[in-house]
Design a protein around this motif. Sequence first.
Motif, PDB file in Angstrom:
ATOM      1  N   ILE A 321       0.856  -1.303   0.013  1.00 23.22           N
ATOM      2  CA  ILE A 321       0.029   0.028  -0.018  1.00 23.22           C
ATOM      3  C   ILE A 321       0.795   1.269   0.217  1.00 23.22           C
ATOM      4  CG2 ILE A 321      -1.412   1.168   1.448  1.00 23.22           C
ATOM      5  CD1 ILE A 321      -2.720  -1.490   2.411  1.00 23.22           C
ATOM      6  N   MET A 329       7.799  10.846  -4.787  1.00 23.37           N
ATOM      7  CA  MET A 329       8.197  12.046  -4.059  1.00 23.37           C
ATOM      8  C   MET A 329       9.609  12.107  -4.851  1.00 23.37           C
ATOM      9  SD  MET A 329       6.403  13.774  -1.975  1.00 23.37           S
ATOM     10  CE  MET A 329       7.400  14.639  -0.826  1.00 23.37           C
ATOM     11  N   TRP A 373      11.112  15.707   4.417  1.00 21.22           N
ATOM     12  CA  TRP A 373       9.884  14.809   3.891  1.00 21.22           C
ATOM     13  C   TRP A 373      10.024  13.464   4.634  1.00 21.22           C
ATOM     14  CZ3 TRP A 373       6.412  17.950   2.922  1.00 21.22           C
ATOM     15  CH2 TRP A 373       6.489  19.043   2.128  1.00 21.22           C
ATOM     16  N   TRP A 384      -0.758   6.427  11.160  1.00 19.68           N
ATOM     17  CA  TRP A 384      -1.903   5.796  10.111  1.00 19.68           C
ATOM     18  C   TRP A 384      -1.785   4.166  10.457  1.00 19.68           C
ATOM     19  CZ3 TRP A 384      -1.619   5.518   4.058  1.00 19.68           C
ATOM     20  CH2 TRP A 384      -2.782   4.808   3.630  1.00 19.68           C
TER      21      TRP A 384
ATOM     22  N   SER B 289       9.250  23.416  -1.662  1.00 20.56           N
ATOM     23  CA  SER B 289       8.546  22.649  -0.667  1.00 20.56           C
ATOM     24  C   SER B 289       7.142  22.677  -0.902  1.00 20.56           C
ATOM     25  CB  SER B 289       8.960  23.120   0.650  1.00 20.56           C
ATOM     26  OG  SER B 289       8.576  24.504   0.985  1.00 20.56           O
ATOM     27  N   TRP B 291       5.383  22.563  -3.858  1.00 20.32           N
ATOM     28  CA  TRP B 291       4.974  21.604  -4.581  1.00 20.32           C
ATOM     29  C   TRP B 291       5.218  19.986  -4.115  1.00 20.32           C
ATOM     30  CZ3 TRP B 291       2.212  22.727  -8.595  1.00 20.32           C
ATOM     31  CH2 TRP B 291       2.216  21.777  -9.762  1.00 20.32           C
ATOM     32  N   LEU B 292       6.290  20.023  -3.403  1.00 21.33           N
ATOM     33  CA  LEU B 292       6.564  18.595  -2.777  1.00 21.33           C
ATOM     34  C   LEU B 292       5.449  18.208  -1.748  1.00 21.33           C
ATOM     35  CD1 LEU B 292      10.410  18.654  -2.533  1.00 21.33           C
ATOM     36  CD2 LEU B 292       9.201  17.008  -3.885  1.00 21.33           C
ATOM     37  N   GLY B 293       5.203  19.125  -1.067  1.00 20.55           N
ATOM     38  CA  GLY B 293       3.889  19.022  -0.283  1.00 20.55           C
ATOM     39  C   GLY B 293       2.608  18.894  -0.697  1.00 20.55           C
ATOM     40  N   ASN B 295       2.322  17.110  -3.512  1.00 24.07           N
ATOM     41  CA  ASN B 295       2.743  15.809  -4.020  1.00 24.07           C
ATOM     42  C   ASN B 295       2.715  14.650  -2.685  1.00 24.07           C
ATOM     43  OD1 ASN B 295       3.236  14.023  -6.373  1.00 24.07           O
ATOM     44  ND2 ASN B 295       5.074  13.454  -5.209  1.00 24.07           N
ATOM     45  N   VAL B 296       3.022  15.192  -1.652  1.00 27.21           N
ATOM     46  CA  VAL B 296       2.869  14.305  -0.342  1.00 27.21           C
ATOM     47  C   VAL B 296       1.245  14.081  -0.433  1.00 27.21           C
ATOM     48  CG1 VAL B 296       2.669  14.115   2.049  1.00 27.21           C
ATOM     49  CG2 VAL B 296       4.843  14.879   0.937  1.00 27.21           C
ATOM     50  N   ALA B 299       0.212  11.465  -2.991  1.00 31.24           N
ATOM     51  CA  ALA B 299       0.916  10.262  -2.861  1.00 31.24           C
ATOM     52  C   ALA B 299      -0.119   9.436  -1.722  1.00 31.24           C
ATOM     53  CB  ALA B 299       2.254  10.134  -2.539  1.00 31.24           C
ATOM     54  N   LEU B 300      -0.513  10.093  -0.764  1.00 33.19           N
ATOM     55  CA  LEU B 300      -1.090   9.589   0.444  1.00 33.19           C
ATOM     56  C   LEU B 300      -2.443   9.350  -0.037  1.00 33.19           C
ATOM     57  CD1 LEU B 300       0.161  11.754   3.265  1.00 33.19           C
ATOM     58  CD2 LEU B 300       0.553   9.276   3.014  1.00 33.19           C
ATOM     59  N   ALA B 303      -2.096   6.216  -1.914  1.00 35.20           N
ATOM     60  CA  ALA B 303      -1.914   5.059  -0.771  1.00 35.20           C
ATOM     61  C   ALA B 303      -3.125   4.637  -0.304  1.00 35.20           C
ATOM     62  CB  ALA B 303      -0.872   5.325   0.148  1.00 35.20           C
ATOM     63  N   SER B 304      -4.099   5.584   0.071  1.00 30.48           N
ATOM     64  CA  SER B 304      -5.274   5.443   0.534  1.00 30.48           C
ATOM     65  C   SER B 304      -6.075   4.589  -0.150  1.00 30.48           C
ATOM     66  CB  SER B 304      -6.137   6.561   1.181  1.00 30.48           C
ATOM     67  OG  SER B 304      -6.476   7.585   0.171  1.00 30.48           O
ATOM     68  N   SER B 306      -5.167   2.502  -2.562  1.00 33.28           N
ATOM     69  CA  SER B 306      -4.629   1.257  -2.278  1.00 33.28           C
ATOM     70  C   SER B 306      -5.020   0.286  -1.099  1.00 33.28           C
ATOM     71  CB  SER B 306      -2.930   0.979  -2.282  1.00 33.28           C
ATOM     72  OG  SER B 306      -2.522   1.634  -3.385  1.00 33.28           O
ATOM     73  N   ASN B 307      -5.017   1.064  -0.248  1.00 34.19           N
ATOM     74  CA  ASN B 307      -5.593   0.787   1.161  1.00 34.19           C
ATOM     75  C   ASN B 307      -6.948   0.029   1.123  1.00 34.19           C
ATOM     76  OD1 ASN B 307      -4.660   0.353   3.967  1.00 34.19           O
ATOM     77  ND2 ASN B 307      -6.046   2.062   4.585  1.00 34.19           N
ATOM     78  N   MET B 323       1.508  -3.396  -9.603  1.00 28.15           N
ATOM     79  CA  MET B 323       0.205  -2.314  -9.544  1.00 28.15           C
ATOM     80  C   MET B 323       0.817  -1.026  -9.985  1.00 28.15           C
ATOM     81  SD  MET B 323      -0.257  -1.617  -5.593  1.00 28.15           S
ATOM     82  CE  MET B 323       0.835  -0.653  -4.678  1.00 28.15           C
ATOM     83  N   THR B 324       1.981  -0.621 -10.053  1.00 20.93           N
ATOM     84  CA  THR B 324       2.480   0.730 -10.501  1.00 20.93           C
ATOM     85  C   THR B 324       2.629   0.671 -11.689  1.00 20.93           C
ATOM     86  OG1 THR B 324       4.855  -0.205 -10.630  1.00 20.93           O
ATOM     87  CG2 THR B 324       4.144   0.883  -8.432  1.00 20.93           C
ATOM     88  N   SER B 328       1.660   4.514 -14.035  1.00 25.52           N
ATOM     89  CA  SER B 328       2.807   5.208 -14.565  1.00 25.52           C
ATOM     90  C   SER B 328       2.375   5.408 -16.071  1.00 25.52           C
ATOM     91  CB  SER B 328       3.822   4.175 -14.491  1.00 25.52           C
ATOM     92  OG  SER B 328       4.636   4.313 -15.638  1.00 25.52           O
TER      93      SER B 328
END
Lengths: 452, 452
Positions: A321, A329, A373, A384, B289, B291-293, B295-296, B299-300, B303-304, B306-307, B323-324, B328
């Motif tokens: 997951i 990232m 990060w 989580w 930061s 932009w990366l924030g 993206n966090v 990404a989460l 992931a949720s 997938s969860n 699964m990637t 992609s």
Amino acid sequence: MPESLEQQQTHSRLRAVNDALTSGMYVHVRQMLHSLPSFDVALLLESSTPSARPVLWQLIDPDQHGDILEELSEDIKDSIIQEMDPEHVASAIEGMDSDDLAYVLGSLPESVYQQVLSSMSEQDKHRVEQALSYDEESAGAMMNTDVITLRPDVSVDVVLRYLRLRGELPQRTDMLYVVDGHDKLLGEVSLGDLITCQPDTMIREIHESEVAPLKAEQHDSEVAQHFERYELISAPVVDANGCLLGRITVDDVVDIIREDAEHSMMSMAGLEDEEDTFAPAAKSTQRRSIWLGLNVGAALLAASVSNMFEDILSQLATIAILMTIVPSMGGVAGNQTLTLVIRGIALGHVGDSNARWLLGKEALVGVFNGLIWATILASVVTVWKGDWHIGVVIAVSMFVNMLMAALAGVLVPLTLKKFKIDPALAGSMMVTTFTDIIGLFTFLGTATLMLS
Amino acid sequence: MPESLEQQQTHSRLRAVNDALTSGMYVHVRQMLHSLPSFDVALLLESSTPSARPVLWQLIDPDQHGDILEELSEDIKDSIIQEMDPEHVASAIEGMDSDDLAYVLGSLPESVYQQVLSSMSEQDKHRVEQALSYDEESAGAMMNTDVITLRPDVSVDVVLRYLRLRGELPQRTDMLYVVDGHDKLLGEVSLGDLITCQPDTMIREIHESEVAPLKAEQHDSEVAQHFERYELISAPVVDANGCLLGRITVDDVVDIIREDAEHSMMSMAGLEDEEDTFAPAAKSTQRRSIWLGLNVGAALLAASVSNMFEDILSQLATIAILMTIVPSMGGVAGNQTLTLVIRGIALGHVGDSNARWLLGKEALVGVFNGLIWATILASVVTVWKGDWHIGVVIAVSMFVNMLMAALAGVLVPLTLKKFKIDPALAGSMMVTTFTDIIGLFTFLGTATLMLS
């Protein structure tokens, strides 16, 4: 981004033209097209669907065809020329600037090319042959031959009388060139100086001799930089012996600057520079398939990395997951650095003299990013999933991948440049593949060590 | 991409300057800098590390400071101005074009601004106040006030005698403007026409009255398109009543064209347009930061997704391994379409009149891409994993995601544009997040249905 008035106009015009076309009001369309500047007719053609373009082209006054061809982007220019018959091409290109003339002829099939050439005047034929002798992206291919030359030993008064007799000057003439008996460039005189100095002044007294002329074989991106460096309107082009061949004007340079700047963006997405937005779907699919094909390879490579860690993946679904976060990232951070370096290379800021400093700096950015990060995501994931071990796994792999992303963002484009490969073309795919693999490898590897 | 001669020169110069700096040969550096055009000194400063810049700046002849400031990119210009004392700023900006003058003053802190203003001449003060009254990205802020005006009822001969008395013309003067007693713009006369027509001709007989002047409040991207449309060297700027305020010259327009074209590329990577390549690491980290924030978050979110499919992931490690791939491929295809549409919007090709057609075409490309890559990847995966069920899972999800990627690539930028948000800034992140989520959802969902 506010929509400009002129963009609105283009689209209300386009709608009006389309409405008139579908209701068969061809005379009306013809009148509308006739009243527009060539730039706008070209924009209309570029904004139309492939099926509407031939109809529009038929309705354009043939006298305008040449001017409009000069304005069109390459993809669309090519498709229109292929549909024209040779006599028509020959009449359309009459009076075209030599640079555009050469382009049009260069894109014709050999048989049509010969037919067009045979129906051209001797003078045009000579101009074409000269222009075609230069590389397509060189100053020689960009230049025009319509220059006015002066001798140093005449007076301003004589020059002014000569110009008055001669009549209208070539478009965008701001300089007259001073040459000797062998056409060797001695200097230049601006129109402004001709007007403001005393009539009995000799040209030799006022000509600017510190002119840095362009060489015919110089690359067009050098021509663009030369114009920006000296803020020029026009520049003379000379051969290896310093003899005047022609001049380049700023309007052609503007096109190069736009194309060069667009090139990086289009290349980074695996698109061709002048790709027609409204190309047929089959053609677009074919063109984009190389890039997608490369990405299939990259994606399978990443999957095969995951495959190495089948054990941990079958033990813990949580790992599966979370495994996309670290590569994602890394990809974003790597592409930020890459974009900055590609632009730096294009502007001439980045080179051997400062590459090492830049690498150090971006590595430091990578370390900072990694620490920030890693901390944030480790906290989020620990809360989580309620397991600090997973937090440590993500922190370690995030830190490593952010640092690697920064290094790849600098080293990949610089290495590609060393091998004379365009960094904008291959860089993005390479950096993303690298950060995907490193990200998966460190995340799944750390997980295997710590959790299995 | 061949490295240009001038780029090589820049870096050998930079090395020479750096060598001289580190060995303390300041006099030598001073001489080297003095012999270079401002453009190259600016390039040297832009290519130097932050610590070397103040030293270099000290060694530049103060008379050159103004010219060099005009050439520098905004980030670096700001940092240098902040270090200068007010009197020094005031003397550097003396004689600067009004557009650059306004920029420099606009970027000063309020207290310094007042100090600089008080040490300026009345004439400069007036020019600045006028220039600062326009929006930073408007024609008014770009224009210069050094224009030569004529009345329609004088003869060419009188004009020529006046110009001879007046002496040197303002830089890049190609047109003189014809105005009435209230400064209302009536037309323009080119230097070429002044030279080639008979001396007794009246200005009213030769002036071009079909001039489309720019309005002071027009946006700079409209100014750029106006210059490209009519292939201009300079254009007059008027107020709401049609009275002449000044003129814009092509050299300033070239900067806008380059910046606009670069803007899309930099924004798509979450970078600022004029970001200094050699900014200190802490500053770069901070800027990137956001932009990366974002993206966090993306990404989460993935992931949720997938969860939600933890069951199938815990049953079959193969699903986690593969699964990637689908997300992609969707990301790459979506960004191809997005880039094409962003460029189309910037060039004015894409708008309401053809958006529907474009959506249909890109959807068809998505269907083609979906069929091609679904077939190829299903075959590869079936052979690799020896199970055709997994092949079907990847084929179904690949087809759906490629179609969705194409739709998102068109709809996201067009929707952002409707809400006046720059598609280049937010589009890439939104499309990638969307294709990640759809890709994971369809792949894991189909896997759950077929395999669990």
